[in-house]
Motif scaffolding. Structure first.
Motif, mmCIF file in Angstrom:
data_model
loop_
_atom_site.group_PDB
_atom_site.id
_atom_site.type_symbol
_atom_site.label_atom_id
_atom_site.label_comp_id
_atom_site.label_asym_id
_atom_site.label_seq_id
_atom_site.Cartn_x
_atom_site.Cartn_y
_atom_site.Cartn_z
ATOM 1 N N UNK A 43 0.826 -1.097 0.040
ATOM 2 C CA UNK A 43 0.027 -0.364 -0.130
ATOM 3 C C UNK A 43 0.845 1.199 -0.093
ATOM 4 N N UNK A 44 1.877 1.287 0.796
ATOM 5 C CA UNK A 44 2.851 2.435 0.906
ATOM 6 C C UNK A 44 3.442 2.755 -0.464
ATOM 7 N N UNK A 45 3.752 1.664 -1.225
ATOM 8 C CA UNK A 45 4.611 1.806 -2.637
ATOM 9 C C UNK A 45 3.534 2.365 -3.572
ATOM 10 N N UNK A 46 2.374 1.875 -3.275
ATOM 11 C CA UNK A 46 1.370 2.346 -4.368
ATOM 12 C C UNK A 46 0.963 3.903 -3.988
ATOM 13 N N UNK A 47 0.876 4.309 -2.834
ATOM 14 C CA UNK A 47 0.774 5.634 -2.358
ATOM 15 C C UNK A 47 1.681 6.535 -2.943
ATOM 16 N N UNK A 48 3.080 5.913 -2.558
ATOM 17 C CA UNK A 48 4.026 6.926 -3.115
ATOM 18 C C UNK A 48 4.067 7.156 -4.612
ATOM 19 N N UNK A 49 3.893 6.034 -5.598
ATOM 20 C CA UNK A 49 3.738 6.240 -6.807
ATOM 21 C C UNK A 49 2.672 7.133 -7.194
ATOM 22 N N UNK A 50 1.633 6.927 -6.386
ATOM 23 C CA UNK A 50 0.454 8.075 -6.896
ATOM 24 C C UNK A 50 0.660 9.250 -6.397
ATOM 25 N N UNK A 51 1.404 9.675 -5.250
ATOM 26 C CA UNK A 51 1.944 10.897 -5.008
ATOM 27 C C UNK A 51 2.949 11.458 -5.845
ATOM 28 N N UNK A 52 3.765 10.758 -6.776
ATOM 29 C CA UNK A 52 4.678 11.161 -7.413
ATOM 30 C C UNK A 52 3.980 11.512 -8.843
ATOM 31 N N UNK A 53 2.759 10.769 -9.007
ATOM 32 C CA UNK A 53 2.097 11.034 -10.435
ATOM 33 C C UNK A 53 1.403 12.667 -10.055
ATOM 34 N N UNK A 54 1.151 12.803 -8.881
ATOM 35 C CA UNK A 54 0.490 14.157 -8.621
ATOM 36 C C UNK A 54 1.511 15.235 -8.520
ATOM 37 N N UNK A 55 2.765 15.035 -8.693
ATOM 38 C CA UNK A 55 3.840 15.851 -8.456
ATOM 39 C C UNK A 55 4.246 16.207 -6.993
ATOM 40 N N UNK A 56 4.169 15.266 -6.191
ATOM 41 C CA UNK A 56 4.668 15.386 -4.909
ATOM 42 C C UNK A 56 5.777 14.590 -4.504
ATOM 43 N N UNK A 57 6.933 15.066 -4.291
ATOM 44 C CA UNK A 57 8.046 14.260 -3.957
ATOM 45 C C UNK A 57 8.162 13.910 -2.631
ATOM 46 N N UNK A 58 7.765 12.755 -2.076
ATOM 47 C CA UNK A 58 7.514 12.265 -0.678
ATOM 48 C C UNK A 58 9.130 11.982 0.062
ATOM 49 N N UNK A 59 9.909 11.532 -0.834
ATOM 50 C CA UNK A 59 11.101 11.599 -0.185
ATOM 51 C C UNK A 59 11.720 12.682 0.118
ATOM 52 N N UNK A 60 11.613 13.711 -0.522
ATOM 53 C CA UNK A 60 12.268 15.066 -0.251
ATOM 54 C C UNK A 60 11.294 15.660 0.973
ATOM 55 N N UNK A 61 9.794 15.153 1.171
ATOM 56 C CA UNK A 61 9.306 15.729 2.460
ATOM 57 C C UNK A 61 9.682 14.967 3.545
#
Length: 343
Positions: free
Chosen positions: A193-211
């Protein structure tokens, strides 16, 4: 004896639960398992909560957690006995601190929950760190422990925030060969689920790892979470399948982000604990672990007992085909180099 706060930080799926359980057997250590992560962004959303506001943080599910539980996604490490005739809660309304943290401390977890409600709600408004310190010290006093240690799976995601909240904390970094960690992640629905959410966030232009590098204390991240929730379908996400190399990349990115945060700590406030080393020489590694927390906590009987717990296990990634091993090693390479594992 009073010691600094102790935080166990990791990627998850690396043996940190075992370390938390081992510390929980020490007569002077309060082991808080999965306390912060189940609280979600709400854990850090109020800089100076009142007692009732603090209790709301501890007892009410965030929208993200509620959506996951409604879709049948329950933490594998969950300790609350939902099937017991005496159970007061279901997955849909379980208070976050009752899912793991309180059952990890006592079988009388619901009585403890009621006791804490009265204690926390009576608190005045004060800084968030003081509210947590008060709660943890109250639990330590109740169980006659001298130090508290908090461990949550995947805590690298909130490491910067925890270290801002507890600037004097000592940190125990538990890690494992990323290839075996990635394999374990691939079999754990929370990481799917985490991986799916990270990929979805990236598709929305959100850099989670930077956050992850930025400490978040205040309502901003909670607002962002609520804004993003309509874009997530956890029922669909939990059934997604990802190539093993994607979990290797996830692990490596978590190590890169976490290592950058740990690099800001003085050397005397950081202990690195290698899972494979604990398996190979548990007495040496666990004695070093307890001495790092405080030399006053050395306990021969505890060490004799817990040294029997870790057992050598085979490295499962070595059972993969040669092509799979090479691809997984390449995906994990940046993190493996940082931790000193051979490629």
């Amino acid at each position: 004896m009073k010691t600094d706060p102790i935080l166990i930080l990791s990627t998850g799926r690396c043996g940190s639960t075992m370390i938390s359980d081992i510390l929980g057997k020490h007569p002077k250590v309060l082991s808080l398992s999965e306390f912060f992560v189940p609280l979600g962004s709400a854990a850090f959303s109020n800089k100076a909560p009142t007692g009732p506001q603090m209790w709301q943080i501890l007892s009410q599910q965030t929208p993200a957690l509620r959506m996951m539980l409604e879709d049948g996604i329950v933490v594998d490490e969950g300790l609350y006995p939902f099937n017991s005739p005496q159970a007061r809660f279901t997955p849909k309304n379980i208070p976050p601190i009752l899912s793991v943290a309180l059952p990890h401390l006592t079988d009388a977890h619901e009585a403890l929950y009621d006791e804490l409600e009265l204690l926390v709600k009576a608190r005045p408004r004060c800084p968030l760190a003081e509210q947590y310190q008060f709660l943890f010290e109250a639990l330590a006093n109740k169980y006659q422990r001298d130090v508290w240690v908090e461990r949550s799976g995947g805590s690298f995601m909130i490491a910067a925030t925890l270290l801002k909240l507890f600037p004097q904390a000592k940190v125990i970094h538990v890690f494992r060969d990323g290839r075996d960690t990635a394999l374990s992640m691939s079999q754990h629905h929370n990481f799917r689920l985490l991986l799916a959410m990270l990929q979805k966030s990236q598709s929305l232009g959100i850099d989670v790892f930077k956050a992850w590098h930025k400490p978040h204390i205040g309502p901003q991240k909670l607002w962002l979470e609520k804004l993003l929730m309509p874009f997530f379908n956890t029922r669909q996400m939990k059934s997604q399948e990802f190539p093993l190399v994607e979990y290797g990349k996830l692990w490596s990115n978590m190590i890169l982000a976490g290592s950058a945060i740990l690099a800001t700590l003085p050397k005397d406030r950081l202990l690195s604990v290698k899972f494979e080393a604990v398996q190979q020489d548990p007495r040496k590694e666990l004695n070093e672990l307890i001495r790092f927390i405080s030399p006053e906590l050395e306990d021969a009987h505890w060490l004799d007992t817990v040294s029997q717990i870790p057992r050598p296990t085979r490295s499962k990634y070595r059972e993969l085909s040669e092509a799979e091993r090479l691809a997984l090693t390449q995906a994990c390479e940046p993190g493996l180099k940082i931790l000193g594992y051979p490629l």
